[in-house]
Design an enzyme around this catalytic site. Structure first.
Site, short mmCIF file in Angstrom:
data_model
loop_
_atom_site.label_atom_id
_atom_site.label_comp_id
_atom_site.label_asym_id
_atom_site.label_seq_id
_atom_site.Cartn_x
_atom_site.Cartn_y
_atom_site.Cartn_z
N ASP A 14 0.76 -1.32 0.08
CA ASP A 14 -0.04 -0.10 0.06
C ASP A 14 0.80 1.42 0.08
O ASP A 14 1.82 1.50 0.91
CB ASP A 14 -0.88 -0.16 1.16
CG ASP A 14 -2.00 -1.16 1.16
OD1 ASP A 14 -1.97 -1.67 0.12
OD2 ASP A 14 -2.80 -1.19 2.20
N GLY A 42 -6.64 -10.06 0.72
CA GLY A 42 -6.24 -11.29 1.52
C GLY A 42 -5.10 -11.32 2.50
O GLY A 42 -5.45 -12.04 3.56
N ASN A 184 -19.89 -5.12 2.36
CA ASN A 184 -20.10 -3.82 3.09
C ASN A 184 -21.58 -3.47 2.42
O ASN A 184 -21.90 -3.95 1.45
CB ASN A 184 -19.07 -2.93 2.67
CG ASN A 184 -18.62 -2.34 1.37
OD1 ASN A 184 -19.43 -2.49 0.80
ND2 ASN A 184 -17.50 -1.91 1.43
N GLY A 213 -21.74 -0.71 12.95
CA GLY A 213 -21.64 -2.16 13.51
C GLY A 213 -22.09 -3.04 12.20
O GLY A 213 -21.55 -2.77 10.96
N ASP A 241 -11.08 -5.79 6.51
CA ASP A 241 -10.29 -6.83 6.57
C ASP A 241 -10.25 -7.78 7.86
O ASP A 241 -10.20 -8.79 8.02
CB ASP A 241 -8.94 -6.74 5.92
CG ASP A 241 -8.85 -6.20 4.38
OD1 ASP A 241 -9.85 -6.77 3.78
OD2 ASP A 241 -8.26 -5.32 3.82
#
Ligand code: RIB
Length: 292
Positions: A14, A42, A184, A213, A241
């Site tokens: 990243d 992952g 999401n 939440g 993640d």
């Protein structure tokens, strides 16, 4: 006995710029800082599960370059089995270009070696899937490899947690092979419009909603909300993640889905309090006893 988890998915470096605000289209602004962090959905999920005490093996690919070498070393330091992470000559290790502003982020992923993960790689790792208590997979690797994971895990009777991030098409038959889906809110909306039968009528869809939440959706239409504690947010990159890695660990340990969501919420709340996808991921003692 620790839970035995296999994570199949992406491995990215990243490249993170922090800025006071997000730039508009065509605009140049000055950033406040730049860092390189370990990332990739992952690998993030694998690290989250390992820190929480799971025995983790990863299936994926890096390039034969400095990032790839550094990343494999990092995964081993985290206690993750990397025997099934291929180092491929040719494509570069995946990178994600990330802008973080006010705790929020924008991400562009350049898959590189992640795009080489193939059904054949999965077949060669069949014994890992057979021995696992749970398999965790996302959609940052090619669809055919994800479909092969779902097919193979079904044949080997190992439950799969499918995190449909980022959303990409799969043949409809494969969605039903996942024991749990963890979109999401945006991904859930996409799922609902593109695969209404999947989103509307199955057990064990867990929709992650950030500071609100998660919602567990049941086939009979019931929705159970599991709240999350308030966090001191610095960077939400990797929060989903962390949730998924923790959920897989908890489910594989035999917790009920509700308790697993509480456990995973506690882990993801801790993760946003440091910058970088993995820096805030907690070890088990940091979240146990926090009102789970
Ligand atoms: O979910 C966060 C991750 O998405 C980042 O680490 C980035 O690499 C992208 O894969």
């Amino acid at each position: 006995m620790p839970a035995n988890i296999v994570v199949v998915g992406s491995i990215n470096m990243d490249l993170v710029t922090t800025a006071e605000r997000m730039p508009s289209r065509g605009e140049t602004i000055l950033g406040e800082g730049f860092h390189t962090y370990f990332g990739g959905k992952g690998a993030n999920q694998a690290v989250a599960a390992a820190r929480l005490g799971a025995r983790v093996s990863m299936i994926g690919a890096v390039g034969s370059d400095a990032f790839g070498t550094e990343y494999l070393e990092h995964l081993r330091t985290e206690g993750i089995n990397t025997e099934h992470v291929r180092m491929r000559p040719g494509p570069a290790t995946g990178v994600a270009t990330i802008i973080v502003s006010g705790g929020d982020n924008c991400i562009i992923v350049t898959p590189g070696a992640n795009a080489t993960v193939s059904p054949d790689d999965i077949e060669k790792s069949r014994s890992l899937l057979r021995e696992a208590d749970a398999v965790l997979v996302q959609l940052e690797i090619p669809g055919p490899a994800v479909e092969k994971v779902l097919q193979t895990a079904e044949e080997e009777q190992t439950p799969v947690i499918l995190n449909p991030a980022p959303m990409q098409p799969l043949s409809p038959v494969y969605w039903d092979k996942a024991a749990y889906l963890t979109p999401n809110e945006q991904e859930f909306e996409q799922l609902r419009s593109e695969y209404p039968a999947v989103a509307g009528s199955r057990e064990n869809v867990v929709v992650t909603k950030g500071a609100a939440g998660v919602s567990i959706l049941r086939a009979d239409g019931r929705e159970e909300v599991i709240p999350v504690r308030t966090a001191d947010v610095r960077d939400t990159t990797g929060a989903g993640d962390t949730f998924n890695g923790a959920l897989a660990t908890a489910v594989a340990e035999g917790m009920s889905l509700e308790d697993a969501c509480r456990f995973a919420n506690a882990a993801s709340a801790a993760s946003v309090e440091k910058e970088g996808a993995q820096n805030g991921m907690p070890v088990r003692s940091q979240i146990e006893g926090r009102g789970l």
